[in-house]
Design a protein around this motif. Structure first.
Motif, PDB file in Angstrom:
ATOM      1  N   TYR A  90      -8.424  -1.169   0.823  1.00 45.66           N
ATOM      2  CA  TYR A  90      -9.434  -0.161   1.120  1.00 45.66           C
ATOM      3  C   TYR A  90     -10.787  -0.730   0.686  1.00 45.66           C
ATOM      4  CZ  TYR A  90      -5.457   2.796   1.989  1.00 45.66           C
ATOM      5  OH  TYR A  90      -4.291   3.302   2.511  1.00 45.66           O
ATOM      6  N   SER A  91     -11.867   0.013   0.828  1.00 46.24           N
ATOM      7  CA  SER A  91     -13.188  -0.558   0.545  1.00 46.24           C
ATOM      8  C   SER A  91     -13.306  -1.097  -0.879  1.00 46.24           C
ATOM      9  CB  SER A  91     -14.282   0.460   0.826  1.00 46.24           C
ATOM     10  OG  SER A  91     -14.117   1.593   0.001  1.00 46.24           O
ATOM     11  N   ASP A  92     -12.825  -0.372  -1.865  1.00 46.79           N
ATOM     12  CA  ASP A  92     -12.916  -0.825  -3.254  1.00 46.79           C
ATOM     13  C   ASP A  92     -11.554  -1.021  -3.904  1.00 46.79           C
ATOM     14  OD1 ASP A  92     -15.731  -0.827  -3.390  1.00 46.79           O
ATOM     15  OD2 ASP A  92     -15.739   1.335  -3.707  1.00 46.79           O
ATOM     16  N   ASP A  93     -10.537  -0.396  -3.374  1.00 42.78           N
ATOM     17  CA  ASP A  93      -9.219  -0.396  -3.994  1.00 42.78           C
ATOM     18  C   ASP A  93      -8.182  -1.104  -3.133  1.00 42.78           C
ATOM     19  OD1 ASP A  93      -9.984   1.244  -6.214  1.00 42.78           O
ATOM     20  OD2 ASP A  93      -9.921   2.985  -4.888  1.00 42.78           O
ATOM     21  N   ALA A  94      -7.113  -1.501  -3.793  1.00 39.20           N
ATOM     22  CA  ALA A  94      -5.945  -2.031  -3.089  1.00 39.20           C
ATOM     23  C   ALA A  94      -4.726  -1.265  -3.584  1.00 39.20           C
ATOM     24  CB  ALA A  94      -5.774  -3.515  -3.367  1.00 39.20           C
ATOM     25  N   VAL A  95      -3.793  -1.039  -2.687  1.00 36.70           N
ATOM     26  CA  VAL A  95      -2.530  -0.396  -3.007  1.00 36.70           C
ATOM     27  C   VAL A  95      -1.444  -1.398  -2.641  1.00 36.70           C
ATOM     28  CG1 VAL A  95      -1.019   1.568  -2.565  1.00 36.70           C
ATOM     29  CG2 VAL A  95      -3.505   1.885  -2.497  1.00 36.70           C
ATOM     30  N   ILE A  96      -0.709  -1.836  -3.649  1.00 41.58           N
ATOM     31  CA  ILE A  96       0.340  -2.829  -3.464  1.00 41.58           C
ATOM     32  C   ILE A  96       1.677  -2.119  -3.667  1.00 41.58           C
ATOM     33  CG2 ILE A  96       1.232  -5.071  -4.199  1.00 41.58           C
ATOM     34  CD1 ILE A  96      -1.816  -4.994  -3.291  1.00 41.58           C
ATOM     35  N   ILE A  97       2.529  -2.148  -2.652  1.00 40.17           N
ATOM     36  CA  ILE A  97       3.803  -1.424  -2.699  1.00 40.17           C
ATOM     37  C   ILE A  97       4.924  -2.453  -2.593  1.00 40.17           C
ATOM     38  CG2 ILE A  97       5.147   0.458  -1.704  1.00 40.17           C
ATOM     39  CD1 ILE A  97       2.357   1.065  -0.165  1.00 40.17           C
ATOM     40  N   GLN A  98       5.747  -2.529  -3.640  1.00 44.84           N
ATOM     41  CA  GLN A  98       6.811  -3.527  -3.681  1.00 44.84           C
ATOM     42  C   GLN A  98       8.141  -2.864  -4.013  1.00 44.84           C
ATOM     43  OE1 GLN A  98       4.741  -5.961  -6.632  1.00 44.84           O
ATOM     44  NE2 GLN A  98       4.460  -7.532  -5.059  1.00 44.84           N
ATOM     45  N   PRO A  99       9.238  -3.492  -3.587  1.00 42.59           N
ATOM     46  CA  PRO A  99      10.554  -2.933  -3.918  1.00 42.59           C
ATOM     47  C   PRO A  99      10.761  -2.910  -5.437  1.00 42.59           C
ATOM     48  CG  PRO A  99      10.751  -4.753  -2.346  1.00 42.59           C
ATOM     49  CD  PRO A  99       9.327  -4.718  -2.811  1.00 42.59           C
ATOM     50  N   HIS A 100      11.377  -1.844  -5.899  1.00 40.53           N
ATOM     51  CA  HIS A 100      11.713  -1.736  -7.322  1.00 40.53           C
ATOM     52  C   HIS A 100      12.955  -0.863  -7.431  1.00 40.53           C
ATOM     53  CE1 HIS A 100      11.226  -1.574 -11.639  1.00 40.53           C
ATOM     54  NE2 HIS A 100      11.328  -0.253 -11.580  1.00 40.53           N
ATOM     55  N   ARG A 101      14.020  -1.455  -7.913  1.00 42.49           N
ATOM     56  CA  ARG A 101      15.306  -0.772  -8.013  1.00 42.49           C
ATOM     57  C   ARG A 101      15.660  -0.167  -6.657  1.00 42.49           C
ATOM     58  NH1 ARG A 101      14.582   1.705 -14.036  1.00 42.49           N
ATOM     59  NH2 ARG A 101      14.549  -0.335 -15.079  1.00 42.49           N
ATOM     60  N   ALA A 102      15.943   1.130  -6.606  1.00 43.24           N
ATOM     61  CA  ALA A 102      16.328   1.756  -5.335  1.00 43.24           C
ATOM     62  C   ALA A 102      15.117   2.285  -4.574  1.00 43.24           C
ATOM     63  CB  ALA A 102      17.309   2.896  -5.601  1.00 43.24           C
ATOM     64  N   GLY A 103      13.917   2.085  -5.110  1.00 40.61           N
ATOM     65  CA  GLY A 103      12.720   2.612  -4.467  1.00 40.61           C
ATOM     66  C   GLY A 103      11.585   1.615  -4.449  1.00 40.61           C
ATOM     67  N   SER A 104      10.416   2.064  -4.919  1.00 45.46           N
ATOM     68  CA  SER A 104       9.214   1.224  -4.872  1.00 45.46           C
ATOM     69  C   SER A 104       8.397   1.361  -6.141  1.00 45.46           C
ATOM     70  CB  SER A 104       8.311   1.660  -3.711  1.00 45.46           C
ATOM     71  OG  SER A 104       8.964   1.573  -2.491  1.00 45.46           O
ATOM     72  N   VAL A 105       7.645   0.302  -6.436  1.00 43.74           N
ATOM     73  CA  VAL A 105       6.585   0.365  -7.434  1.00 43.74           C
ATOM     74  C   VAL A 105       5.279   0.225  -6.661  1.00 43.74           C
ATOM     75  CG1 VAL A 105       6.675  -2.112  -7.978  1.00 43.74           C
ATOM     76  CG2 VAL A 105       5.637  -0.518  -9.603  1.00 43.74           C
ATOM     77  N   ILE A 106       4.313   1.045  -7.017  1.00 39.34           N
ATOM     78  CA  ILE A 106       3.026   1.079  -6.330  1.00 39.34           C
ATOM     79  C   ILE A 106       1.961   0.700  -7.344  1.00 39.34           C
ATOM     80  CG2 ILE A 106       1.419   2.523  -5.014  1.00 39.34           C
ATOM     81  CD1 ILE A 106       4.104   4.452  -4.910  1.00 39.34           C
ATOM     82  N   HIS A 107       1.266  -0.388  -7.100  1.00 35.75           N
ATOM     83  CA  HIS A 107       0.201  -0.828  -8.003  1.00 35.75           C
ATOM     84  C   HIS A 107      -1.149  -0.477  -7.392  1.00 35.75           C
ATOM     85  CE1 HIS A 107       2.635  -3.081 -10.865  1.00 35.75           C
ATOM     86  NE2 HIS A 107       3.358  -3.469  -9.835  1.00 35.75           N
ATOM     87  N   LEU A 108      -1.993   0.191  -8.177  1.00 31.41           N
ATOM     88  CA  LEU A 108      -3.371   0.474  -7.793  1.00 31.41           C
ATOM     89  C   LEU A 108      -4.260  -0.498  -8.537  1.00 31.41           C
ATOM     90  CD1 LEU A 108      -3.544   4.365  -8.112  1.00 31.41           C
ATOM     91  CD2 LEU A 108      -3.294   3.012  -6.032  1.00 31.41           C
ATOM     92  N   MET A 109      -5.166  -1.150  -7.823  1.00 28.59           N
ATOM     93  CA  MET A 109      -6.089  -2.067  -8.490  1.00 28.59           C
ATOM     94  C   MET A 109      -7.327  -2.275  -7.633  1.00 28.59           C
ATOM     95  SD  MET A 109      -3.670  -5.487  -7.936  1.00 28.59           S
ATOM     96  CE  MET A 109      -3.924  -6.000  -9.560  1.00 28.59           C
ATOM     97  N   ASN A 110      -8.329  -2.845  -8.250  1.00 28.58           N
ATOM     98  CA  ASN A 110      -9.551  -3.200  -7.554  1.00 28.58           C
ATOM     99  C   ASN A 110      -9.213  -4.180  -6.431  1.00 28.58           C
ATOM    100  OD1 ASN A 110     -11.732  -5.493  -7.444  1.00 28.58           O
ATOM    101  ND2 ASN A 110     -12.807  -3.587  -7.941  1.00 28.58           N
ATOM    102  N   ALA A 111      -9.846  -4.022  -5.274  1.00 25.92           N
ATOM    103  CA  ALA A 111      -9.536  -4.870  -4.115  1.00 25.92           C
ATOM    104  C   ALA A 111      -9.801  -6.346  -4.394  1.00 25.92           C
ATOM    105  CB  ALA A 111     -10.321  -4.402  -2.897  1.00 25.92           C
ATOM    106  N   ASP A 112     -10.883  -6.658  -5.106  1.00 27.16           N
ATOM    107  CA  ASP A 112     -11.186  -8.060  -5.411  1.00 27.16           C
ATOM    108  C   ASP A 112     -10.099  -8.675  -6.292  1.00 27.16           C
ATOM    109  OD1 ASP A 112     -13.531  -7.992  -3.964  1.00 27.16           O
ATOM    110  OD2 ASP A 112     -14.763  -7.496  -5.699  1.00 27.16           O
TER     111      ASP A 112
END
Length: 145
Positions: A90-112
Motif C-alpha cells: 500500500y502507499s505506506d504499509d505492507a501486509v505480508i501473509i504467510q502460512p502458519h500452522r493450519a492458517g496464516s500469520v499476517i505481518h504489518l510493516m512499513n512498505a520500505d
C-alpha cells in the motif's frame, strides 16, 4: 462580528479535530493496517525479532483467503504471490501473509522496510515503483550511478 466569536469557532474546530484524531488512533486507523488490526488476532510472539515496525496477527484461514478478504476492502498498489506467501503493498504499509500452522500469520510493516526484508519475493513486482524508489537510479548522465 466580534473577534471573540472567531476564537470560539477556532476552539470548537480544534476540539472536533482532536476528537476525530483520537477516534482514529483508538479505532486502529484506516486502510489495510486498520482492517488487519480490527479483524485478525494479534500475535506479538510472532513479530519479526529486532523490527520495531512489525506487528504480527494470525488467522485460521490460508494466506490466499486472507489476502482476498483484505484486498476486497483495500486494493493494494502492488501484489505478489509465491509459494512463501502473499505480499501486498500500500502507499505506506505492507501486509505480508504467510502460512502458519493450519492458517496464516499476517505481518504489518512499513512498505520500505518490507521491500528491503522481502526483496527476493517482491523485487520483481514492487521494483522501482515501491514507495521510495529503492531500485531507481536514473536522473540523467552520471547522476546517481
Amino acid at each position: 462580528m466580534k473577534p471573540r466569536y472567531w476564537f470560539v469557532i477556532a476552539g470548537v474546530t480544534v476540539v472536533i479535530a482532536l476528537i476525530v484524531g483520537l477516534v482514529m488512533i483508538f479505532a486502529g486507523g484506516g486502510g489495510a493496517r486498520g482492517y488487519v488490526q480490527q479483524n485478525y488476532t494479534r500475535a506479538a510472539h510472532l513479530d519479526i525479532a529486532g523490527d520495531d515496525d512489525n506487528a504480527a496477527y494470525t488467522s485460521p484461514k490460508p494466506p490466499r483467503a486472507v489476502a482476498a478478504e483484505i484486498t476486497a476492502k483495500w486494493r493494494p498498489q502492488a501484489q505478489s504471490t509465491d509459494a512463501s506467501g502473499v505480499y501486498l503493498r500500500y502507499s505506506d504499509d505492507a501486509v505480508i501473509i504467510q502460512p502458519h500452522r493450519a492458517g496464516s500469520v499476517i505481518h504489518l510493516m512499513n512498505a520500505d522496510r518490507a521491500y528491503r526484508h522481502y526483496h527476493s519475493h517482491v523485487g520483481h513486482v514492487w521494483g522501482w515503483s515501491s514507495t521510495r524508489g529503492e531500485t531507481f537510479r536514473g536522473g540523467g548522465p552520471g547522476v546517481g550511478k
